[in-house]
Design an enzyme around this catalytic site. Structure first.
Site, PDB file in Angstrom:
ATOM      1  N   ASP A 144       3.725   5.144   7.876  1.00  0.00           N
ATOM      2  CA  ASP A 144       4.318   4.125   8.740  1.00  0.00           C
ATOM      3  C   ASP A 144       4.565   4.605  10.161  1.00  0.00           C
ATOM      4  O   ASP A 144       4.504   3.815  11.100  1.00  0.00           O
ATOM      5  CB  ASP A 144       5.613   3.581   8.125  1.00  0.00           C
ATOM      6  CG  ASP A 144       6.662   4.651   7.856  1.00  0.00           C
ATOM      7  OD1 ASP A 144       6.371   5.860   7.969  1.00  0.00           O
ATOM      8  OD2 ASP A 144       7.797   4.274   7.511  1.00  0.00           O
ATOM      9  N   GLY A 198       5.742   5.401   3.284  1.00  0.00           N
ATOM     10  CA  GLY A 198       6.614   4.863   4.319  1.00  0.00           C
ATOM     11  C   GLY A 198       8.081   4.987   3.985  1.00  0.00           C
ATOM     12  O   GLY A 198       8.467   5.234   2.839  1.00  0.00           O
ATOM     13  N   HIS A 199       8.890   4.808   5.011  1.00  0.00           N
ATOM     14  CA  HIS A 199      10.345   4.848   4.866  1.00  0.00           C
ATOM     15  C   HIS A 199      10.841   3.640   4.067  1.00  0.00           C
ATOM     16  O   HIS A 199      10.271   2.554   4.159  1.00  0.00           O
ATOM     17  CB  HIS A 199      11.010   4.855   6.236  1.00  0.00           C
ATOM     18  CG  HIS A 199      10.798   6.129   6.988  1.00  0.00           C
ATOM     19  ND1 HIS A 199       9.660   6.382   7.719  1.00  0.00           N
ATOM     20  CD2 HIS A 199      11.584   7.232   7.105  1.00  0.00           C
ATOM     21  CE1 HIS A 199       9.754   7.582   8.262  1.00  0.00           C
ATOM     22  NE2 HIS A 199      10.905   8.123   7.915  1.00  0.00           N
ATOM     23  N   ALA A 200      11.913   3.875   3.324  1.00  0.00           N
ATOM     24  CA  ALA A 200      12.537   2.840   2.478  1.00  0.00           C
ATOM     25  C   ALA A 200      11.471   2.291   1.532  1.00  0.00           C
ATOM     26  O   ALA A 200      10.861   3.060   0.812  1.00  0.00           O
ATOM     27  CB  ALA A 200      13.207   1.777   3.320  1.00  0.00           C
TER      28      ALA A 200
END
Length: 138
Positions: A64, A7-9
């Site tokens: 995500d 997922g992002h971040a």
């Protein structure tokens, strides 16, 4: 079954921590965070490193967001037969369902199960109240 969360971040790591807070330890969940300083190739390399040799057929990747970089990198690996499948739309209810069923189903069975129940992953209070009010009328 091995589960790779991408997922992002820092969403992947946070989701694993949330699952463990509710469900307990999930050693087969492997979070990979995609940070702003990374590109597609570095993310792909991280995912490949997380896939255990000889376990490609029993590795499910959960991302995500559909069509984001984590999904695109994962989809490429699935198409190259380096993982069994990729599912987008990572959320806590989905991951709890995966934690409960990962050792009892094959990857294809689990993916099919998730696709059947995905609408149960979110709800609205006003919708529930309307539904309950209609049911009470009978």
């Amino acid at each position: 079954m091995e589960i790779i969360l991408v997922g992002h971040a820092h969403t992947a790591k946070a989701f694993k921590e949330a699952v463990e807070m509710i469900y307990g330890e999930v050693p087969n969940f492997h979070p990979i965070d995609f940070t702003p300083k990374e590109g597609l190739q570095s993310l792909t390399d991280k995912i490949v490193s997380a896939i255990e040799p000889g376990k490609t057929a029993s590795t499910l990747i959960i991302t995500d967001l559909f069509s984001g970089t984590p999904y695109n990198a994962s989809a490429e690996l699935v198409l190259k037969k380096k993982a069994a499948d990729v599912v987008a739309g990572m959320c806590l209810p989905m991951l709890l369902e995966v934690a409960v069923n990962a050792n009892n189903m094959s990857v294809s069975q689990l993916v099919s199960h998730l696709m059947k129940i995905k609408e149960e992953f979110s709800t609205s209070l006003s919708e529930k109240m309307t539904t309950n009010a209609k049911e009470d009328d009978f």
